[in-house]
Design an enzyme around this catalytic site. Structure first.
Site, PDB file in Angstrom:
ATOM      1  N   HIS A 167      -1.788  -6.196  10.453  1.00 41.54           N
ATOM      2  CA  HIS A 167      -3.028  -5.660   9.884  1.00 41.54           C
ATOM      3  C   HIS A 167      -3.984  -6.802   9.609  1.00 41.54           C
ATOM      4  O   HIS A 167      -3.603  -7.812   9.007  1.00 41.54           O
ATOM      5  CB  HIS A 167      -2.740  -4.912   8.573  1.00 41.54           C
ATOM      6  CG  HIS A 167      -3.995  -4.429   7.908  1.00 41.54           C
ATOM      7  ND1 HIS A 167      -4.658  -3.280   8.319  1.00 41.54           N
ATOM      8  CD2 HIS A 167      -4.750  -4.948   6.901  1.00 41.54           C
ATOM      9  CE1 HIS A 167      -5.737  -3.117   7.578  1.00 41.54           C
ATOM     10  NE2 HIS A 167      -5.817  -4.105   6.726  1.00 41.54           N
ATOM     11  N   ASP A 216      -5.167   7.892  -0.637  1.00 39.66           N
ATOM     12  CA  ASP A 216      -6.081   6.779  -0.362  1.00 39.66           C
ATOM     13  C   ASP A 216      -7.451   7.299   0.080  1.00 39.66           C
ATOM     14  O   ASP A 216      -8.477   6.754  -0.300  1.00 39.66           O
ATOM     15  CB  ASP A 216      -5.514   5.845   0.712  1.00 39.66           C
ATOM     16  CG  ASP A 216      -6.492   4.724   1.001  1.00 39.66           C
ATOM     17  OD1 ASP A 216      -6.820   3.986   0.052  1.00 39.66           O
ATOM     18  OD2 ASP A 216      -6.965   4.606   2.137  1.00 39.66           O
ATOM     19  N   ARG A 276     -14.093   5.244  -4.844  1.00 42.28           N
ATOM     20  CA  ARG A 276     -14.407   3.815  -5.044  1.00 42.28           C
ATOM     21  C   ARG A 276     -15.727   3.453  -4.392  1.00 42.28           C
ATOM     22  O   ARG A 276     -16.519   2.682  -4.934  1.00 42.28           O
ATOM     23  CB  ARG A 276     -13.277   2.944  -4.461  1.00 42.28           C
ATOM     24  CG  ARG A 276     -11.997   2.986  -5.302  1.00 42.28           C
ATOM     25  CD  ARG A 276     -10.829   2.423  -4.516  1.00 42.28           C
ATOM     26  NE  ARG A 276     -11.048   1.047  -4.116  1.00 42.28           N
ATOM     27  CZ  ARG A 276     -10.502   0.478  -3.043  1.00 42.28           C
ATOM     28  NH1 ARG A 276      -9.675   1.158  -2.274  1.00 42.28           N
ATOM     29  NH2 ARG A 276     -10.763  -0.761  -2.727  1.00 42.28           N
ATOM     30  N   SER A 288      -4.507   0.220  -1.298  1.00 39.71           N
ATOM     31  CA  SER A 288      -5.112   1.068  -0.261  1.00 39.71           C
ATOM     32  C   SER A 288      -4.579   0.669   1.126  1.00 39.71           C
ATOM     33  O   SER A 288      -4.104   1.499   1.914  1.00 39.71           O
ATOM     34  CB  SER A 288      -6.640   0.913  -0.330  1.00 39.71           C
ATOM     35  OG  SER A 288      -7.253   1.372   0.826  1.00 39.71           O
ATOM     36  N   LYS A 294      -1.227   2.783   3.502  1.00 40.85           N
ATOM     37  CA  LYS A 294      -1.366   3.310   4.876  1.00 40.85           C
ATOM     38  C   LYS A 294      -0.361   2.648   5.817  1.00 40.85           C
ATOM     39  O   LYS A 294       0.200   3.293   6.699  1.00 40.85           O
ATOM     40  CB  LYS A 294      -2.810   3.093   5.361  1.00 40.85           C
ATOM     41  CG  LYS A 294      -3.779   4.042   4.677  1.00 40.85           C
ATOM     42  CD  LYS A 294      -5.222   3.753   5.030  1.00 40.85           C
ATOM     43  CE  LYS A 294      -5.734   2.528   4.371  1.00 40.85           C
ATOM     44  NZ  LYS A 294      -7.154   2.361   4.249  1.00 40.85           N
TER      45      LYS A 294
HETATM   46  N1  URA Z   1      -9.552  -1.577   3.760  1.00 38.71           N
HETATM   47  C1  URA Z   1      -8.812  -0.573   3.234  1.00 38.71           C
HETATM   48  O1  URA Z   1      -8.069   0.088   3.942  1.00 38.71           O
HETATM   49  N2  URA Z   1      -8.930  -0.330   1.920  1.00 38.71           N
HETATM   50  C2  URA Z   1      -9.723  -1.028   1.102  1.00 38.71           C
HETATM   51  O2  URA Z   1      -9.764  -0.755  -0.073  1.00 38.71           O
HETATM   52  C3  URA Z   1     -10.493  -2.060   1.652  1.00 38.71           C
HETATM   53  C4  URA Z   1     -10.385  -2.332   2.999  1.00 38.71           C
END
Ligand code: URA
Length: 434
Positions: free
Chosen positions: A82, A161, A168, A183, A187
């Protein structure tokens, strides 16, 4: 659970209990916690943070707010990568096939670009016919047969999320390290992976502009992953200039394919090999870094990485001929060189502005609903520390709209700073945390 009690606890800087956190995330997911209370708690977390223990529970509750994939059908350790995002970051497109060709399955669920940053899905969709919206069953089939699959987020993966991120976004609580880290990790952990390599970008084109903040994010991400029992490594890498030369979807896909053909720019090749070697170590197919690097180089040389990408493209409905012959990727109608007007050294790049220059051409989205043009983009010919002479080509714009190209050129020129003094180029990798 009364949400106002949780808000008070966090507002006053005290710890939330495991059951309170789990009840809150469940309430956000099923809608029983109203947005105003969820937003208030997010703001309290923004100011007071979360302890390690709270964060692990928070991330775990988010991961389990929806489906967690079971990839047991795919043999071997499944390892993903990631990146926190940047400009010209097309690493996933060349990295995943090389790692898959070395025997480590890569299940990758990616995102789309927004603002100055690009997204892996948009780059892949430059390949005619390629679908990033597969069912989970098909995703697992593609990972099993091709060794890799790259798809978009599904509705049932970490739904908490999606709700929290939307709140947010409108309550100015995005820039909180525990909220960002939970967050991202929720995922990734929902993908059912065994390990993860994180590429935390730092610099003028990154989410994190300073090394200290990037290090804090990297440590937080690493901690969540490791406490969840996963093998995780975090790299902190440079985003003070675009990665590689190409920006824009088809341009970047072409450049990533070049890497698989044994070509491509040095920085992109180097970072791909380093991140990939780490994935081979986490996946247990190599024990030593030198051996892992050798395996990655061999997969680039013998064409097995390219073959893995072609197989994945074919299985996801795309035209594999476009992988072998990248002239089949979309091409803009016009191109124009941007020439320098001085003899000087490139000393600084506002990489975010370079990304916006590509977005102005149509390569990116200003808002989530914008439609992108896969064919347009920017090729950068200069890198930090390069000395240029008046009249040299510093970039090429690939465009379909004259007015946009004028605005893009202005933006690009304004993003570059010059001097008479030599400057050393920045390092590509700042730190590796394990
Ligand atoms: N990418 C994400 O998946 N979440 C965040 O909060 C910021 C960047």
């Amino acid at each position: 659970m009364r949400a106002q009690d949780l808000i008070r606890t966090k507002r006053d800087g005290r710890e939330l209990s495991e059951s309170e956190i789990r009840a809150f995330i469940a309430g956000v997911t099923d809608g029983s916690v109203p947005d105003y209370q969820a937003s208030a708690l997010l703001m309290a977390v923004f100011f007071k943070g979360l302890s390690e223990g709270e964060l692990s529970v928070w991330a775990d509750a988010m991961t389990n707010s929806g489906r967690v994939l079971d990839l047991a059908r795919v043999p071997g350790a499944k390892i993903d990568k990631h990146s926190t995002g940047g400009v010209g970051d097309k690493v996933s497109l060349c990295l995943a096939p090389l790692v898959a060709a070395c025997g480590v399955p890569v299940p990758m669920i990616s995102g789309r670009g927004l603002g100055h940053t690009g997204g892996t899905l948009d780059k892949l969709e430059a390949i005619p016919g390629f679908s990033t919206a597969l069912s989970v069953d098909r995703f697992i089939e593609v990972v099993s047969e091709a060794g890799l699959s790259l798809i978009g987020q599904t509705d049932d993966l970490a739904p908490a999320d999606r709700k929290l991120y939307a709140l947010r976004d409108v309550t100015s609580t995005v820039e909180s390290i525990p909220l960002i880290a939970s967050s991202i990790m929720s995922k990734k952990l929902a993908e059912g992976i065994d390990g993860l390599v994180l590429d935390v970008k730092v610099g003028s084109g990154a989410f994190m502009k300073e090394l200290g903040r990037a290090r804090e994010l990297a440590r937080t991400l690493l901690g969540i992953g490791q406490r969840a029992g996963k093998r995780v490594t975090a790299f902190i890498t440079d985003m003070n200039q675009p990665l590689g030369r190409e920006i824009g979807n088809a341009n970047e896909t072409r450049e990533a394919i070049d890497v698989l053909k044994g070509e491509g720019p040095d920085d992109l090749v180097d970072i791909t090999l380093q991140l990939g070697a780490e994935m081979l170590l986490l996946g247990g197919v190599c024990q030593e870094q030198d051996e892992a690097l050798q395996r990655m180089r061999a997969a680039r040389k013998d064409g097995s990485g390219l073959a893995a990408l072609a197989k994945c493209v074919e299985m996801q409905g795309g035209d594999p001929a476009a992988v072998h012959d990248t002239s089949k990727l979309p091409q803009a109608k016009w191109s124009r060189p941007v020439l320098t007007d001085r003899d000087a050294v490139l000393t600084s790049v506002d990489t975010e502005r370079v990304g916006i220059a590509a977005m102005v051409l149509g390569a990116g989205r200003e808002t989530v609903d914008d439609v992108i043009d896969h064919s347009v983009g920017v090729t950068m010919n200069v890198r930090l520390g390069d000395r240029v002479k008046r009249g040299d080509t510093l970039a090429t714009l690939w465009y379909n709209d004259e007015e946009r190209s004028q605005r893009s050129e202005q933006m690009l020129r304004g993003a570059l700073e010059w001097s008479d003094q030599e400057v050393p180029p920045p390092p590509l990798v700042y730190e590796v945390l394990r």
